[in-house]
Write a protein that holds these residues in place. Structure first.
Motif, PDB file in Angstrom:
ATOM      1  N   UNK A   1      24.065 -19.924 -30.215  1.00 45.19           N
ATOM      2  CA  UNK A   1      24.444 -21.161 -30.902  1.00 45.19           C
ATOM      3  C   UNK A   1      25.245 -20.838 -32.169  1.00 45.19           C
ATOM      4  N   UNK A   2      24.807 -19.823 -32.903  1.00 45.93           N
ATOM      5  CA  UNK A   2      25.530 -19.424 -34.120  1.00 45.93           C
ATOM      6  C   UNK A   2      26.985 -19.092 -33.791  1.00 45.93           C
ATOM      7  N   UNK A   3      27.191 -18.261 -32.782  1.00 47.48           N
ATOM      8  CA  UNK A   3      28.553 -17.840 -32.439  1.00 47.48           C
ATOM      9  C   UNK A   3      29.363 -18.987 -31.853  1.00 47.48           C
ATOM     10  N   UNK A   4      28.704 -19.810 -31.052  1.00 52.29           N
ATOM     11  CA  UNK A   4      29.400 -20.947 -30.432  1.00 52.29           C
ATOM     12  C   UNK A   4      29.909 -21.902 -31.518  1.00 52.29           C
ATOM     13  N   UNK A   5      29.028 -22.237 -32.463  1.00 47.02           N
ATOM     14  CA  UNK A   5      29.396 -23.199 -33.503  1.00 47.02           C
ATOM     15  C   UNK A   5      30.448 -22.607 -34.442  1.00 47.02           C
ATOM     16  N   UNK A   6      30.304 -21.316 -34.801  1.00 49.93           N
ATOM     17  CA  UNK A   6      31.222 -20.714 -35.756  1.00 49.93           C
ATOM     18  C   UNK A   6      32.588 -20.392 -35.164  1.00 49.93           C
ATOM     19  N   UNK A   7      32.601 -20.007 -33.878  1.00 46.24           N
ATOM     20  CA  UNK A   7      33.882 -19.579 -33.292  1.00 46.24           C
ATOM     21  C   UNK A   7      34.613 -20.671 -32.546  1.00 46.24           C
ATOM     22  N   UNK A   8      33.860 -21.642 -32.014  1.00 46.60           N
ATOM     23  CA  UNK A   8      34.533 -22.687 -31.232  1.00 46.60           C
ATOM     24  C   UNK A   8      34.221 -24.065 -31.768  1.00 46.60           C
TER      25      UNK A   8
ATOM     26  N   UNK B   1      29.005 -12.447 -48.992  1.00 49.85           N
ATOM     27  CA  UNK B   1      30.300 -11.769 -49.043  1.00 49.85           C
ATOM     28  C   UNK B   1      31.343 -12.456 -48.164  1.00 49.85           C
ATOM     29  N   UNK B   2      30.991 -13.642 -47.588  1.00 50.73           N
ATOM     30  CA  UNK B   2      31.950 -14.402 -46.791  1.00 50.73           C
ATOM     31  C   UNK B   2      31.971 -14.019 -45.330  1.00 50.73           C
ATOM     32  N   UNK B   3      31.270 -12.947 -44.964  1.00 45.87           N
ATOM     33  CA  UNK B   3      31.218 -12.517 -43.564  1.00 45.87           C
ATOM     34  C   UNK B   3      30.328 -13.488 -42.792  1.00 45.87           C
ATOM     35  N   UNK B   4      30.870 -14.090 -41.728  1.00 42.95           N
ATOM     36  CA  UNK B   4      30.080 -15.085 -40.991  1.00 42.95           C
ATOM     37  C   UNK B   4      29.296 -14.475 -39.827  1.00 42.95           C
ATOM     38  N   UNK B   5      29.311 -13.135 -39.698  1.00 40.71           N
ATOM     39  CA  UNK B   5      28.546 -12.532 -38.604  1.00 40.71           C
ATOM     40  C   UNK B   5      27.051 -12.682 -38.871  1.00 40.71           C
ATOM     41  N   UNK B   6      26.301 -12.627 -37.798  1.00 39.15           N
ATOM     42  CA  UNK B   6      24.890 -12.983 -37.863  1.00 39.15           C
ATOM     43  C   UNK B   6      24.020 -11.801 -38.294  1.00 39.15           C
TER      44      UNK B   6
END
Ligand code: HEM
Length: 129
Positions: A122-129, A6-11
């Protein structure tokens, strides 16, 4: 790094289980620099190791970094190579050869939680920054 359909990038849990390469990179990082450098034990019997006699009751410092860089188990040990941890069950390493979380009865009880936190970071770091 994948996103949901659905395009949501949350984990979500489904992502955690799919992050096999990220975990391979993490393991190779921990192989190079174990977060815990080692730990103490007490010899419960006399034994010999590498030409030294260790008497019962002696305090021993077990250095994880030495084990994790043993070329018998990790050829060219100074090379950073996450592929060592790819494949079935995260690569084939003999028991007690890769020990960032220790081993045996005192093995880290928080290791699965640590894995979850590291992968989420790592997921949040790569996706947000
Ligand atoms: C990258 C993160 C972590 C690393 C590298 C790590 C590493 C280790 C190691 C090497 C030991 C064994 C010590 C020994 O043999 O004397 C250990 C034990 C332990 N760890 Fe961790 N740990 C991590 C995260 C955690 C977390 C998040 C928790 C709890 C939420 C945790 C709880 C424990 C406990 C309770 C023990 C003692 C187990 C026992 O003696 O039976 N650890 N950890």
């Amino acid at each position: 790094m994948s996103t949901r359909e659905d395009g949501d990038s949350s984990l979500g849990w489904e992502h955690i289980y799919k992050m096999k390469y990220t975990w391979a990179v993490t393991c190779e990082t921990m192989r190079h620099v174990a977060p815990l450098q080692g730990t103490f034990r007490e010899a419960i019997a006399d034994f010999s190791f590498a030409g030294f006699t260790i008497p019962k009751g002696c305090k021993i410092y077990w250095a994880f970094n030495m084990t994790n860089k043993n070329p018998d188990y990790f050829p060219d040990p100074e090379r950073f190579d996450p592929s060592r941890f790819e494949g079935e069950n995260g690569g084939s390493h003999p028991p007690y050869s890769f020990i960032p979380f220790g081993g045996g009865p005192r093995m880290c009880t928080g290791r699965d939680y640590a894995r979850l936190v590291i992968l989420a970071f790592i997921h949040n770091f790569v996706n947000k920054w």
